[in-house]
Scaffold this motif. Sequence first.
Motif, PDB file in Angstrom:
ATOM      1  N   ARG A  16       0.954  -1.185  -0.198  1.00 17.70           N
ATOM      2  CA  ARG A  16      -0.121   0.047   0.161  1.00 17.70           C
ATOM      3  C   ARG A  16       0.739   1.352   0.160  1.00 17.70           C
ATOM      4  N   LEU A  31       0.948   4.247  -2.666  1.00 16.69           N
ATOM      5  CA  LEU A  31       0.426   5.529  -2.553  1.00 16.69           C
ATOM      6  C   LEU A  31       1.583   6.485  -2.797  1.00 16.69           C
ATOM      7  N   ASP A  66     -16.194   6.328   2.951  1.00 16.97           N
ATOM      8  CA  ASP A  66     -16.549   7.526   1.754  1.00 16.97           C
ATOM      9  C   ASP A  66     -18.081   7.736   1.790  1.00 16.97           C
ATOM     10  N   GLY A 102     -14.585  10.519   5.502  1.00 13.35           N
ATOM     11  CA  GLY A 102     -13.993  10.124   4.195  1.00 13.35           C
ATOM     12  C   GLY A 102     -13.323  11.422   3.878  1.00 13.35           C
ATOM     13  N   ILE A 135      -8.989  10.936   2.794  1.00 12.99           N
ATOM     14  CA  ILE A 135      -8.449  11.605   1.587  1.00 12.99           C
ATOM     15  C   ILE A 135      -7.434  12.430   1.863  1.00 12.99           C
ATOM     16  N   GLN A 136      -7.588  13.387   2.744  1.00  8.97           N
ATOM     17  CA  GLN A 136      -6.292  14.249   3.043  1.00  8.97           C
ATOM     18  C   GLN A 136      -5.357  13.525   3.644  1.00  8.97           C
ATOM     19  N   LYS A 191      -4.423  10.361   2.898  1.00  9.04           N
ATOM     20  CA  LYS A 191      -3.720   9.782   1.706  1.00  9.04           C
ATOM     21  C   LYS A 191      -2.933  10.624   0.917  1.00  9.04           C
ATOM     22  N   ILE A 192      -3.631  11.856   0.548  1.00  7.48           N
ATOM     23  CA  ILE A 192      -2.835  12.835  -0.224  1.00  7.48           C
ATOM     24  C   ILE A 192      -1.513  13.120   0.745  1.00  7.48           C
ATOM     25  N   ILE A 224       0.498  11.287   2.644  1.00  5.14           N
ATOM     26  CA  ILE A 224       1.203  10.339   2.513  1.00  5.14           C
ATOM     27  C   ILE A 224       1.730  10.109   1.045  1.00  5.14           C
ATOM     28  N   ILE A 272      -1.396   2.511  10.975  1.00  4.74           N
ATOM     29  CA  ILE A 272      -0.784   3.081   9.828  1.00  4.74           C
ATOM     30  C   ILE A 272      -1.714   2.406   8.761  1.00  4.74           C
ATOM     31  N   GLY A 273      -2.515   1.497   8.766  1.00  5.01           N
ATOM     32  CA  GLY A 273      -3.595   0.990   8.120  1.00  5.01           C
ATOM     33  C   GLY A 273      -4.589   2.104   7.822  1.00  5.01           C
ATOM     34  N   MET A 290      -3.558   5.058   5.780  1.00  5.49           N
ATOM     35  CA  MET A 290      -3.174   4.740   4.516  1.00  5.49           C
ATOM     36  C   MET A 290      -4.624   4.471   3.748  1.00  5.49           C
ATOM     37  N   GLY A 291      -5.571   4.491   4.604  1.00  8.93           N
ATOM     38  CA  GLY A 291      -6.943   4.149   3.756  1.00  8.93           C
ATOM     39  C   GLY A 291      -7.088   2.702   3.555  1.00  8.93           C
ATOM     40  N   LEU A 292      -6.670   1.772   4.411  1.00 11.14           N
ATOM     41  CA  LEU A 292      -7.032   0.429   4.342  1.00 11.14           C
ATOM     42  C   LEU A 292      -7.716  -0.034   5.649  1.00 11.14           C
TER      43      LEU A 292
END
Lengths: 623, 367
Positions: A34, A38, B218, B225, B229-230, B232-233, B235, B322-323, B326-328
């Motif tokens: 992941r 990313l 989401d 949501g 998004i922020q 993930k951006i 990271i 951490i997951g 990262m959106g997991l």
Amino acid sequence: MIKYLKTADSEWYKQRIISIMICILAVFVILFVRLIYLQVIIGEELRRISLNNSIRLQSIDPPRGCVYDRKGKLLVDNRPSFDVSIILKDAEPVEQTIEKLSEYIQVSPSDLMSTIMNTRDFSSYKPILVKQDIGRNALAALEVHKHDLPGVGVKVNLRRNYITHQYAAHLIGYLSEINSDELKSGNYPGCRSGDLIGKFGAEKTYDNLLRGKRGGKQVEVNANGQVVRVLKTVASIPGHNIYLTLDQDVQMKSEELLEGVAGAVVAMEPTSGRILALASSPTFDQNAFVGGISRDKWASLISNPFRPMANRAIQGEYPPGSTYKIITALAGLEEGVIDEKTIFECPGFYRFGNRVYRCWKKGGHGKVEIIKALAESCDVFFYQLGQKLGVDRLAWYAKASGLGSATGIHLDHEASGLIPTAAWKQKRTGIPWQEGETLSLAIGQGFNLATPLQMAVFTSAIANGGKRYKPLIIDTIKTLDDRLLHEEAPKVIGKLPVSQHSLNLVKEGLWQVVNSEKGTARRIRLSRIQISGKTGTSQVISRKDDEQIAEENMAAHLKSHAWFVAYAPSDVPRIAVSVVVEHGEHGSGAAAPIAKEVIKTYLRKESTQYQIVTQKQRQEGSG
Amino acid sequence: MFDRRLVQYFDWGLLGLTVVIGCIGLATLYSAVTAETPSPQKVLFFKQLIWFAIAMAAMVASFMFNYKLLDRWSQPIYTICILLLICVLVFGKYVGGSKRWLILGPISIQPSELVKIAVIAVLARYYSKDAYTRGFTLRELIRPFILTMIPILLIVKQPDLGTAMLIVLIAGTMTVFVKIERRSFISLIVSSSIIIPMIWFFLKEYQKQRILVFLDPDRDPLGAGYHIIQSKIAIGSGMIGGKGFLKGTQNALSFLPEEHTDFIFSVLAEEWGFIGSIVLILLFLVLIFWGLNVAIACREPFGTILAVGITAMIFWQVFINIGMAMGLMPVVGVPLPFISYGGSSALTIAIGIGLLLNVSMRRFLLE
């Protein structure tokens, strides 16, 4: 079986730990993949987005529900307000932008800067509100010079609009910014600092219904902070509309009549408890609170000695004066202390112990029975009746009539008034009850306190044959698309503990107050509408019996309060009214005419409407 | 009395690893709280420094005594922790809609953090007695189930779903580790696959909504949501080399309400890029394996199970935190060990490491 049970040993544990290690390794591989995805695979794209800082949240504020009167007449709605805000990060060069902006919206640059710096949760990435409700011209100027003003945005927000200024201000209430305690309380889910919430009146009571639910948008903006694309939208849910029980004409009339004096009018439907008018004077302008009341205005409202922010109709506690005689009369009849034939002699005073208690009429009323006593408000009759009843029996009837406890109207800060008993006084002051005090009590002076609303509910109960209804301020609640959500049904909260016979006697007395030759309110008699009522004059200071000060010579703030409670038409009552005029001296002179006008306004309207309806029916029938 | 071998066997590697991760944590926290606009909350950094000092002391205290005493003392410690949780519900301080903190003079502690250690200890005690290779039957699992559920219910009441979930995972890992007897395991699976959908049926609409958002952020584009998004951006924008220490831009945007706790990994990943992130993740992997190795090296069931429990705690916190960033994973507030801001969390992890050191340095006593 036992032999199969092998004790777990270190070797066995070791094997299991090794399996765990494999699982953990697998999980870390997922994290690893992941991370590569990313940061390496789509990293460049995300770097671009992050450099623009381009994803923003915009809130969509729900329109607050409107308020109507019982006939569906719009009283409160929302109007668009053009609010200017600036996102500093997008406003580079900031000083230049602010200078230009200040020119267009006519606020000095230094004021603008201080507004910006003083913003709560200031952030250069978030829009900061700099001016609300700019005019059309300023809006046009901003639109034209848009490209000169990076980071400046105009948002159309809805602003609460109280259509008729000062109208029913105490009942409808006002909005104000939520404070930190309210935020923490958990009563305002979904609210955040800066939001406006109902702080007073129906706006407060029904806030959660009126407020609606905030929505929002996830948007992508360009380097100038302008929206390029809307990513996701959650629509706001508009608040519900509420229909008050108020009758706009009656309310307006009541306010008009109270102009220039301090006092209150409560009018209600005696058969349902629905409030037709609830006016308190002096009043205030709710629009001043929209968009934040200025400190000066607030200070002047709060420091005003006439306390315009107090809702006298429900918060004002006054000695009920002679209106209380209705209760004394009912108690006397019910307890068998008197009947309709019992006669007391009134020489104009009553000697009790070594004190002389005066009747308001110097020459006295002569021979008085119950109906005449009420009609002419003979003090001496009620002194004697009260003395025979005693304080505690009197208090029992007063409490059963709803005095001394809040009526439960859906408005904050309702006062409960006070009905003293012997035990209460002993506890409160340490001094035992003096029998002479019972005499004052019987005519509504002394420790007694009642609110105009309580007296209106009580008068309604007399009018409707004994039922005490809970005062209602809303009729229905409807959704924006007119679906009925809730209908407030009349609720009986108590019954007067009296027989129909006693009630009829009292009603006869109240009818004579207005309609007999010597009735204390004979001046308000109308030819077409029969009104029943009772005047009251409540002393602000207790006067010693030998002091003979003419009311006219007294300082204004020491003058008595004027009361009048009434219902009409006498035979089938459709409206009950309670009026207090502070320092109005006499119920008959200051309060009764107001009640008359209020009744007239309501009943005349009703009868014209009735005529229109019957005419229509006739036409339809003939056609 | 003092045994020289205690020094000889002292696990310097584990201590060193801990110190390295702690330093990375402080640096990241410094960046997270400094960049915050408009008012950098540097005070949080200094508070954390003090907490680290306290945590160090707690760590030393946790390896000074023989861990076998913990076997005996686990029940009273557990009881005290439960009492603390009840105190939280009664006297606790409301912060952001939940009651998690107890105020003790100048400091506020989160008993739900400490209770994790208590549950691990009390379960290790139970599972280390009469353990057979066939595993534990349903009947034998009733007691550990109750021991786990009491703190969980109290924590859900606060509400602190993250910590409650963590305790479920830790207890679950320990139970699976000591093995559930096969038939019991099957019946557990079957019954839970029947009961869980039934619970769903009884939930109120808003509760269902909350769970759905939890599983799929989401659905709430303005709340969870948006944060995801922020994050993930943040990271992703770190790319391979990162933007450099204190140069993170997403961090400065204050896009996340909890950037120094729940989303601290995003701050690190943005500033240090793939290289920095992978180093941290690998350090955690080494730490976890180290812990499991301590469990293997200990030749005695209580120590082994205790070490597995503590390592499970560290693993789940690392993985979930951490997951999530990262959106997991669902959005849930679980602190990243040694990195996230938070005194009670640091204290708990330090005690855990202290106990690992304790088990490790006393392994010779059985040889």
